[in-house]
Design an enzyme around this catalytic site. Structure first.
Site, PDB file in Angstrom:
ATOM      1  N   VAL A  24      64.056  15.449  48.265  1.00 57.09           N
ATOM      2  CA  VAL A  24      63.172  15.831  47.971  1.00 57.09           C
ATOM      3  C   VAL A  24      62.523  16.383  49.443  1.00 57.09           C
ATOM      4  O   VAL A  24      61.886  17.173  49.216  1.00 57.09           O
ATOM      5  CB  VAL A  24      62.201  15.799  47.114  1.00 57.09           C
ATOM      6  CG1 VAL A  24      61.492  14.428  48.000  1.00 57.09           C
ATOM      7  CG2 VAL A  24      61.093  16.712  46.821  1.00 57.09           C
TER       8      VAL A  24
ATOM      9  N   GLU B  72      57.895  12.711  41.544  1.00 60.48           N
ATOM     10  CA  GLU B  72      57.611  11.465  41.068  1.00 60.48           C
ATOM     11  C   GLU B  72      58.526  10.148  42.044  1.00 60.48           C
ATOM     12  O   GLU B  72      59.877  10.185  41.419  1.00 60.48           O
ATOM     13  CB  GLU B  72      57.316  11.058  39.783  1.00 60.48           C
ATOM     14  CG  GLU B  72      57.881  11.456  39.258  1.00 60.48           C
ATOM     15  CD  GLU B  72      59.714  11.124  38.853  1.00 60.48           C
ATOM     16  OE1 GLU B  72      60.286  10.065  39.227  1.00 60.48           O
ATOM     17  OE2 GLU B  72      60.590  12.092  39.078  1.00 60.48           O
TER      18      GLU B  72
ATOM     19  N   GLY C 155      64.697  13.087  40.022  1.00 65.41           N
ATOM     20  CA  GLY C 155      63.576  12.798  40.379  1.00 65.41           C
ATOM     21  C   GLY C 155      62.879  13.476  41.483  1.00 65.41           C
ATOM     22  O   GLY C 155      63.774  14.085  41.712  1.00 65.41           O
ATOM     23  N   GLU C 156      62.051  12.886  41.606  1.00 68.54           N
ATOM     24  CA  GLU C 156      61.385  13.255  43.112  1.00 68.54           C
ATOM     25  C   GLU C 156      60.518  14.364  43.766  1.00 68.54           C
ATOM     26  O   GLU C 156      60.112  14.883  44.464  1.00 68.54           O
ATOM     27  CB  GLU C 156      62.677  13.090  44.382  1.00 68.54           C
ATOM     28  CG  GLU C 156      63.575  11.859  44.001  1.00 68.54           C
ATOM     29  CD  GLU C 156      64.147  11.733  45.640  1.00 68.54           C
ATOM     30  OE1 GLU C 156      64.344  12.668  45.913  1.00 68.54           O
ATOM     31  OE2 GLU C 156      64.610  11.117  45.930  1.00 68.54           O
ATOM     32  N   GLY C 157      60.895  14.878  42.167  1.00 69.55           N
ATOM     33  CA  GLY C 157      60.735  16.510  42.441  1.00 69.55           C
ATOM     34  C   GLY C 157      61.935  17.376  42.888  1.00 69.55           C
ATOM     35  O   GLY C 157      61.914  18.492  43.278  1.00 69.55           O
TER      36      GLY C 157
END
Lengths: 346, 346
Positions: free
Chosen positions: B96, B170, B311-313
């Site tokens: 990210v 997240e 995830g992580e964006g």
């Protein structure tokens, strides 16, 4: 033939592929968690022959040409739209102009055979073979000599362009018919399955288009080789794109394939030099039904599926940042070791 | 409850929608030829209330928290990876970080309840509720008061951020379990269908995770409302994201939803304020199997399907240029009239 085609070497390199996969597997993420972005990174690393691939000076080339078959009513739009859209590309108001600007893609428009006399200007290259192809329902769209000239033009064009990535775009009222014919002939597909609404024919229009294309296929029943089919069905913009693909492949540039029509140029080029497709990234799958068949024939999986069917290179431009991301993942992401992140516990 | 939730008005505006559609239909392209990019442009125009929508100062917010349930072996990675990855986000080496840098997204990492004491620094906000949630298999992951505090934190966070677009990210080892539980409970789905491999469990690990989550669901059989379920299952990062979504929705910011876990924050927020989803754009469909069900429950169609599950964006960041393109199409493309291009001939 008089045209000398480039040599296209294999880019297979198991050692480099192994090193790239090792790098990807040790980036700070679960194994394979970046999905197809990782496969893209691997592909770009192989094309550019580097563990730290960097895309430089990307070139969007929009090749335009007119089609004699358009007079038979295969498009919802008149042929004049070809030259009008060329003006729109150059004025910056077309979709591809907007998207190329967004992503810093150098945009060059090539008149490969538009039925119009353009004033010379910045961003336009005139490599016109003729004012449009002949009507393919009455004879070949172009002579073999014209076809080879267009391919040579495409090759010469790319030699002059900087950078290591080429994005393919096209414009030509009637050219989805040429693409359908090329796909049907070269990939052995049924013409009906290869033929869609193009710029927006209704059901009756599509039925007429299919009947006509079946007729055109029959007229050129003997045009079986890539070059014979390309000469028979056209168009000048597709032939020029074939040349750009061959030259880019020889130089190991990344080739970003746009929609249905641009993809037929790859199909022809692949028929001439079978390793061309190793250098190709399919930007998207068009809503034009033949495109899915064409990508499958090339063994390419599209990055985007957004029901687009515009051409111009718009899908290639839209997918461009994904290629950039894939390279940056390789170049800029930390490894578990360098970031001090624990490995999986099992 | 003591927490005052924002008011989320409808953004339905048939007059504006009509004007946006008219603009799109008169751009120099066949009707609808930009496919889902046009639908996205329409949506962004409605969210931002403009015929010339412009995205400004986009904010990537990565909310991190630890999960008591992780001690039960629901993840392939140890809990320490949560804080280690927070360090990696801040150091610029995570996916990210790389993608946010590529696209000019301001990246803020929020410690919502990581099991670690971070040194204060640029780019990190500490809004820790506790050092991780409690084990949801033994009792509620958090108290209702903690849950409301996390939501209030999220609301306050967004109030301080500039711009009109929020990208949700997240991090939290164990949080795909919380997400599966929230999806099963709030969307009435079978827990097995909601539960995948997370960061990479094998088949046996996944079977254990499914059995455990079924047990956890039974422990909290009465946690039926969005807030009760969120308190029961956690985590702090999801609760904080719920607050950011509610606040962003009230302010009519564009909310770019990332993967499975970020989407559950939208599901909870949507349960509290049913017009939240009008402001949301689903960036991608994760390979985590629950995500497809979750997007369907929200009525959102993802832009990308690249088999990602990080995830992580990361998915939100990857899709970002498509939102930018959609706005530019509206703002910068010429109309048939302005470009002097002929309309269709039929």
């Amino acid at each position: 033939m008089t045209l000398e085609l480039p040599t296209v070497e294999s880019i297979d390199d198991p050692a480099l592929a192994g090193r790239l996969q090792h790098l990807l597997d040790h980036k700070t993420k679960p194994l394979g968690a970046l999905g197809r972005l990782e496969a893209l990174a691997l592909r770009l690393g192989l094309i550019l022959g580097s563990e730290a691939p960097a895309l430089t000076a990307p070139q969007m080339l929009v090749c335009a040409g007119d089609h004699g078959l358009a007079a038979r009513g295969v498009s919802a739009y008149p042929s004049d739209v070809t030259w009008q859209m060329v003006e729109n590309f150059l004025a910056g108001g077309a979709a591809v102009s907007v998207l190329a600007r967004q992503h810093g893609l150098a945009l060059t428009v090539v008149d490969c055979g538009v039925r119009h006399d353009f004033e010379a200007r910045e961003g336009l290259l005139v490599r016109r073979i003729a004012f449009g192809t002949a009507d393919a329902s009455a004879g070949p769209a172009m002579s073999l000599a014209q076809c080879e000239r267009a391919i040579a033009n495409g090759m010469a064009l790319v030699r002059e362009l900087p950078g290591n990535a080429l994005l393919l775009g096209e414009m030509g009222i009637g050219n989805s018919s040429a693409a359908s014919l090329l796909l049907a002939r070269l990939a052995g597909q049924d013409i009906d399955a290869c033929t869609g609404s193009g710029t927006g024919l209704d059901a009756a229009g599509r039925a007429r288009k299919r009947a006509l294309l079946r007729e055109v296929l029959a007229v050129h029943a003997d045009a079986a080789t890539p070059l014979a089919a390309l000469s028979a069905f056209g168009g000048f913009e597709i032939a020029t794109l074939v040349g750009t693909v061959l030259q880019a492949a020889e130089e190991r540039r990344v080739i970003v394939v746009d929609g249905f029509i641009a993809s037929t140029a790859v199909l022809v080029a692949q028929g001439l030099r079978p390793r061309v497709v190793q250098r190709c990234v399919a930007a998207h799958e068009s809503a034009e039904p033949g495109h899915r068949l064409l990508l499958a024939a090339l063994g390419l999986e599209p990055l985007l599926k957004l029901d687009m069917r515009l051409g111009e290179g718009s899908g290639a431009a839209l997918a461009w940042p994904l290629l950039e991301s894939a390279c940056r993942i390789l170049r800029e992401m930390a490894s578990f070791e360098s970031a001090g992140v624990s490995q999986r516990g099992d």
